[in-house]
Every structure is written in C-alpha cells, then in structure tokens.
Design an enzyme around this catalytic site. Structure first.
Site, PDB file in Angstrom:
ATOM      1  N   VAL A 110      -1.573   2.991  -3.709  1.00 16.21           N
ATOM      2  CA  VAL A 110      -2.027   1.995  -4.697  1.00 16.21           C
ATOM      3  C   VAL A 110      -3.446   1.533  -4.371  1.00 16.21           C
ATOM      4  CG1 VAL A 110      -1.616  -0.318  -5.648  1.00 16.21           C
ATOM      5  CG2 VAL A 110       0.309   1.229  -5.277  1.00 16.21           C
ATOM      6  N   ARG A 153      15.585   7.207  -8.854  1.00 19.36           N
ATOM      7  CA  ARG A 153      14.400   7.924  -8.360  1.00 19.36           C
ATOM      8  C   ARG A 153      14.520   9.380  -8.792  1.00 19.36           C
ATOM      9  NH1 ARG A 153      10.111   5.276  -6.772  1.00 19.36           N
ATOM     10  NH2 ARG A 153      11.011   4.220  -4.964  1.00 19.36           N
ATOM     11  N   SER A 176       5.905   8.329  -6.303  1.00 19.29           N
ATOM     12  CA  SER A 176       4.708   7.620  -5.853  1.00 19.29           C
ATOM     13  C   SER A 176       4.954   6.121  -5.705  1.00 19.29           C
ATOM     14  CB  SER A 176       3.531   7.872  -6.806  1.00 19.29           C
ATOM     15  OG  SER A 176       3.917   7.614  -8.132  1.00 19.29           O
ATOM     16  N   ASN A 207       2.900   4.604 -13.009  1.00 19.26           N
ATOM     17  CA  ASN A 207       3.356   3.466 -12.196  1.00 19.26           C
ATOM     18  C   ASN A 207       2.316   2.997 -11.195  1.00 19.26           C
ATOM     19  OD1 ASN A 207       4.301   6.185 -11.260  1.00 19.26           O
ATOM     20  ND2 ASN A 207       4.624   5.051  -9.368  1.00 19.26           N
ATOM     21  N   HIS A 243       6.469   6.619 -14.317  1.00 20.21           N
ATOM     22  CA  HIS A 243       7.861   6.179 -14.481  1.00 20.21           C
ATOM     23  C   HIS A 243       8.243   6.278 -15.958  1.00 20.21           C
ATOM     24  CE1 HIS A 243       7.772   4.827 -10.449  1.00 20.21           C
ATOM     25  NE2 HIS A 243       7.968   3.528 -10.605  1.00 20.21           N
ATOM     26  N   ARG A 303      -4.357   1.700  12.882  1.00 21.59           N
ATOM     27  CA  ARG A 303      -4.502   3.163  13.030  1.00 21.59           C
ATOM     28  C   ARG A 303      -5.534   3.755  12.061  1.00 21.59           C
ATOM     29  NH1 ARG A 303       0.675   2.329  11.468  1.00 21.59           N
ATOM     30  NH2 ARG A 303       0.939   2.388   9.224  1.00 21.59           N
ATOM     31  N   GLN A 361      12.249   6.872 -12.066  1.00 25.67           N
ATOM     32  CA  GLN A 361      11.046   6.444 -11.354  1.00 25.67           C
ATOM     33  C   GLN A 361      10.511   7.531 -10.421  1.00 25.67           C
ATOM     34  OE1 GLN A 361      12.863   1.942 -11.119  1.00 25.67           O
ATOM     35  NE2 GLN A 361      11.159   2.382  -9.752  1.00 25.67           N
ATOM     36  N   CYS A 395       6.431  -2.291 -10.853  1.00 21.45           N
ATOM     37  CA  CYS A 395       5.978  -1.271 -11.806  1.00 21.45           C
ATOM     38  C   CYS A 395       6.920  -1.091 -13.004  1.00 21.45           C
ATOM     39  CB  CYS A 395       5.792   0.062 -11.084  1.00 21.45           C
ATOM     40  SG  CYS A 395       7.109   0.427  -9.912  1.00 21.45           S
TER      41      CYS A 395
HETATM   42  P1  A2P Z   1      -2.381   2.531   7.031  1.00 19.28           P
HETATM   43  O1  A2P Z   1      -2.870   3.694   6.250  1.00 19.28           O
HETATM   44  O2  A2P Z   1      -3.317   2.121   8.118  1.00 19.28           O
HETATM   45  O3  A2P Z   1      -0.967   2.655   7.474  1.00 19.28           O
HETATM   46  P2  A2P Z   1       1.485   3.331   1.071  1.00 19.28           P
HETATM   47  O4  A2P Z   1       2.266   2.359   0.239  1.00 19.28           O
HETATM   48  O5  A2P Z   1       0.829   4.406   0.275  1.00 19.28           O
HETATM   49  O6  A2P Z   1       2.293   3.855   2.207  1.00 19.28           O
HETATM   50  O7  A2P Z   1       0.271   2.481   1.719  1.00 19.28           O
HETATM   51  C1  A2P Z   1       0.476   1.323   2.480  1.00 19.28           C
HETATM   52  C2  A2P Z   1      -0.860   0.680   2.822  1.00 19.28           C
HETATM   53  O8  A2P Z   1      -0.610  -0.511   3.587  1.00 19.28           O
HETATM   54  C3  A2P Z   1      -1.759   1.549   3.694  1.00 19.28           C
HETATM   55  O9  A2P Z   1      -3.101   1.306   3.380  1.00 19.28           O
HETATM   56  C4  A2P Z   1      -1.426   1.040   5.081  1.00 19.28           C
HETATM   57  O10 A2P Z   1      -2.439   1.265   6.020  1.00 19.28           O
HETATM   58  C5  A2P Z   1      -1.302  -0.429   4.814  1.00 19.28           C
HETATM   59  N1  A2P Z   1      -0.536  -1.081   5.882  1.00 19.28           N
HETATM   60  C6  A2P Z   1       0.726  -0.839   6.262  1.00 19.28           C
HETATM   61  N2  A2P Z   1       1.080  -1.634   7.290  1.00 19.28           N
HETATM   62  C7  A2P Z   1      -0.001  -2.416   7.552  1.00 19.28           C
HETATM   63  C8  A2P Z   1      -0.279  -3.467   8.499  1.00 19.28           C
HETATM   64  N3  A2P Z   1       0.626  -3.878   9.368  1.00 19.28           N
HETATM   65  N4  A2P Z   1      -1.511  -4.030   8.463  1.00 19.28           N
HETATM   66  C9  A2P Z   1      -2.447  -3.621   7.580  1.00 19.28           C
HETATM   67  N5  A2P Z   1      -2.240  -2.646   6.670  1.00 19.28           N
HETATM   68  C10 A2P Z   1      -1.032  -2.048   6.649  1.00 19.28           C
END
Ligand code: A2P
Length: 342
Positions: free
Chosen positions: A19, A240, A164, A321, A247, A44, A161, A134
């Site tokens: 998103v 799903r 994604s 969505n 969706h 990370r 749904q 969504c």
């Molecule tokens: P990261 O890429 O560093 O894990 P999705 O819904 O596509 O899985 O994306 C989730 C988003 O939320 C990603 O950008 C992810 O970053 C971020 N995210 C998940 N956990 C944390 C956290 N503890 N602090 C900051 N960002 C987070």
C-alpha cells in the site's frame, strides 16, 4: 495573500509495503503538494532508497524518527504500528491518515470514504482520520448513492478478495505456489492457512465469537459508521481468491423503496467514483483483471432485480483494493486536509 500553493511535509509510514508504494505513486500522479517527503519503515528497510518524482529518498527507521514538523502522515504498516506511533505523530502536530483497523471504531476518530462522507474529515479531535477497510470502501462508493435515494435496509454481500489485501508476503505466496504447482512441486502454505493458488479460502482475519471473521464484521461495523445509520443490516461472507489485485463483491440490497435496474444504472452512472459496466454480453461486466487492477474507479455491473424479493437488487462491484480500497482514498483524504489550509 500569496497565490503560491502551500506545500506539506508528508510522511509515509510503511513506505516499502504494497500500500505504501502505491500511496507514493498516487501522491506523484495526483501532483499532491509535497514539500518534504519522509519515508518510514522498519529497521530492516532503513537506509534503502525509493524513487519519488524522479528523486531518490532514503527510507528511515520509524522507531528512531522524530515526527516534529510532519504535517500529514499516511500510515499503512499494520494495526500494532499505528496504535504505537499514530498518537505520537498526532501529538507532534501531524494529521494522521491511518489505513489500519486500529482506530476505525473509536467514536472520536472519523472513518471516511472521500465520495461518501468527506465532511467528517474535519471532525478529528485526536488528529487521526481512519481509512476504511478495502471491502467496505468499494461497496459504499457504489451503495451510498442508492442508500440516500432509496434507503437500504439490508445488505447481503459475498466478497472475492485478492491476495494483495494481505500485503507483499501474500502476493509473493500466490506467485510462489502457482509456480510450484505448475512445476509439479510440493507447496507449503505460510502466509495463508491453506493453499491459495487454484483455491478459495473462506477465511480472512481472525474468527470471532459469533462465527463471523473480523474481516466480515468490518463490513457490518464500518458500513453503519460511514453511512451514520446503525439500522442497516449487513450479512457478510469474505473469501480470499487467487487473484493478485482487485476485490470483487456479489451484493444484494433490500431497499425501503423499490429500485429498478434502469434507475440504479442511471443513478450510479452519475455518482462520483463509480463506473457502470453493465452490458448483458460476454465481457460486458467488470472483472479485477480487465477493469480494476491499476485503475481508480469502482466498477458496477450485473445489475439485476432480485427474483426472490420485491425490493431487492443485485450488483457486482469490483475495484482495485490497493488503490481505491486503500492508497487512493488515503491520498484523497490528504487532499481534503490540504484544502482546509488554502
Ligand atoms: P518493512 O518493509 O521494513 O518490513 P505489507 O503490508 O506490504 O507487508 O507492508 C507493511 C509495511 O509496514 C512495510 O513497509 C513494512 O516495512 C512496514 N512495517 C512493518 N512492521 C513495521 C514496524 N515495526 N515499524 C515500521 N514499519 C513497519
């Protein structure tokens, strides 16, 4: 007074996610007045680079970021992250637009679909505005005009749904399993409870005590809150399906006043955000792949009167969505906030 448009310090929390990435694309596409852009994710991802409007922006670690000076923060990093950090951003003066379900049902947090109840954006005592789920989003873009004209008493909805909605890891799992199965290899479900490729799973989010899933109850709670009417009955089933983006929803409404197919088509054709695709021929209806994926509208087709109810109407509602269901609406809410200061 200056004719110059004000620009905003925008922070995207979850910028590396499915998103978040689309939020950035839509901010650029719609030429949102971004002065400073801050990209935040988990530790990370910190240090990585993402391009925005031709410029490279470095991703920062949310945990060590000071939100002072942020005007608008778009959160899409899950409920836990929102619960912990959204109040801190709001306390530092940012308007938070939150895509998680963390605050959606709080009375002092507006839940807003930009075409349906935009006036609620201004009523945000905590500085937080919630972006709906969504499935509710696309359903209400289509149903709100019908509700206002004919009074919806009851909604029966089955959703189809795409993966994604479960984020990047869910997209990867469908791709991986599809490849493995076509290669006659064993698969091992990780992100979904059972095989998703070439399958359907009638289970999204947690099971609740009443036997419905939380995803299903979001359709009930959010519909009533957004339309401001607790008397609307909603009977949902959320499924799903092995589709990447978009969706779909098979919806039957029962209205106080009868709606004919022609009247529904005419009303929907002039409703904001809706596109009617309803020819009774092969391909004369919207699908996730042919219509929704990568586009902004909520598409409505297969409009038929319910054979089993004198005031029932069937509709097939399809939308991307990740765009209208999440990122696009969030940016539209940001546009409403930005317009307040002009
Ligand atoms: P990261 O890429 O560093 O894990 P999705 O819904 O596509 O899985 O994306 C989730 C988003 O939320 C990603 O950008 C992810 O970053 C971020 N995210 C998940 N956990 C944390 C956290 N503890 N602090 C900051 N960002 C987070």
């Amino acid at each position: 007074m200056s004719n110059e448009q004000r620009s905003f310090h925008v922070a995207v929390v979850g910028a590396t996610g499915a998103v978040g990435e689309t939020m950035l694309a839509i901010l650029a596409e719609r030429d949102f007045p971004v002065g400073t852009l801050t990209l935040l994710a988990s530790e990370r991802s910190a240090g990585g680079e993402i391009e925005f409007n031709g410029q490279k922006v470095i991703v920062q670690d949310l945990a060590s970021f000071d939100p002072a000076g942020v005007d608008i923060a778009l959160f899409s990093a899950g409920g836990g992250v929102s619960r912990e950090y959204a109040p801190k951003f709001a306390a530092a003066g940012a308007v938070v637009i939150d895509n998680s379900s963390a605050f959606r049902y709080d009375d002092d947090v507006p839940l807003v679909v930009s075409e349906v109840n935009p006036e609620q954006v201004a009523k945000r005592p905590r500085g937080i505005i919630a972006n709906p789920n969504c499935s509710t989003m696309q359903m209400l873009v289509a149903l709100a005009p019908l509700h206002r004209r004919y009074g919806i008493e009851r909604i029966n909805v089955a959703t189809y749904q795409s993966v994604s909605g479960g984020g990047r890891s869910a997209l990867e799992e469908l791709g991986r399993q599809t490849g493995q199965l076509l290669g006659f290899q064993e698969i091992e479900p990780q992100r979904f409870p059972v095989q998703i490729a070439f399958n359907l799973i009638p289970h999204i989010d947690d099971f609740l005590d009443n036997g419905f899933t939380k995803e299903e109850m979001k359709l009930v709670w959010e519909t009533q809150k957004i339309l401001g009417d607790d008397s609307i009955l909603v009977n949902p089933t959320a499924v799903r399906v092995p589709v990447f983006y978009g969706h779909s929803e098979a919806v039957t409404i029962e209205t106080r006043e009868k709606v004919t197919v022609e009247a529904a088509r005419e009303l929907l054709a002039q409703s904001p955000g809706v596109e009617v695709v309803d020819r009774r021929e092969a391909g004369g209806y919207p699908t996730p792949v042919t219509h929704a994926s990568g586009t902004d509208a909520v598409y409505v087709g297969r409009i038929r009167e319910d054979l089993s109810h004198p005031r029932g109407l069937n509709l097939w509602i399809v939308s991307d969505n990740i765009r209208k269901g999440a990122a696009l609406n969030a940016v539209q809410l940001a546009e409403l906030v930005a317009a307040e200061t002009r």
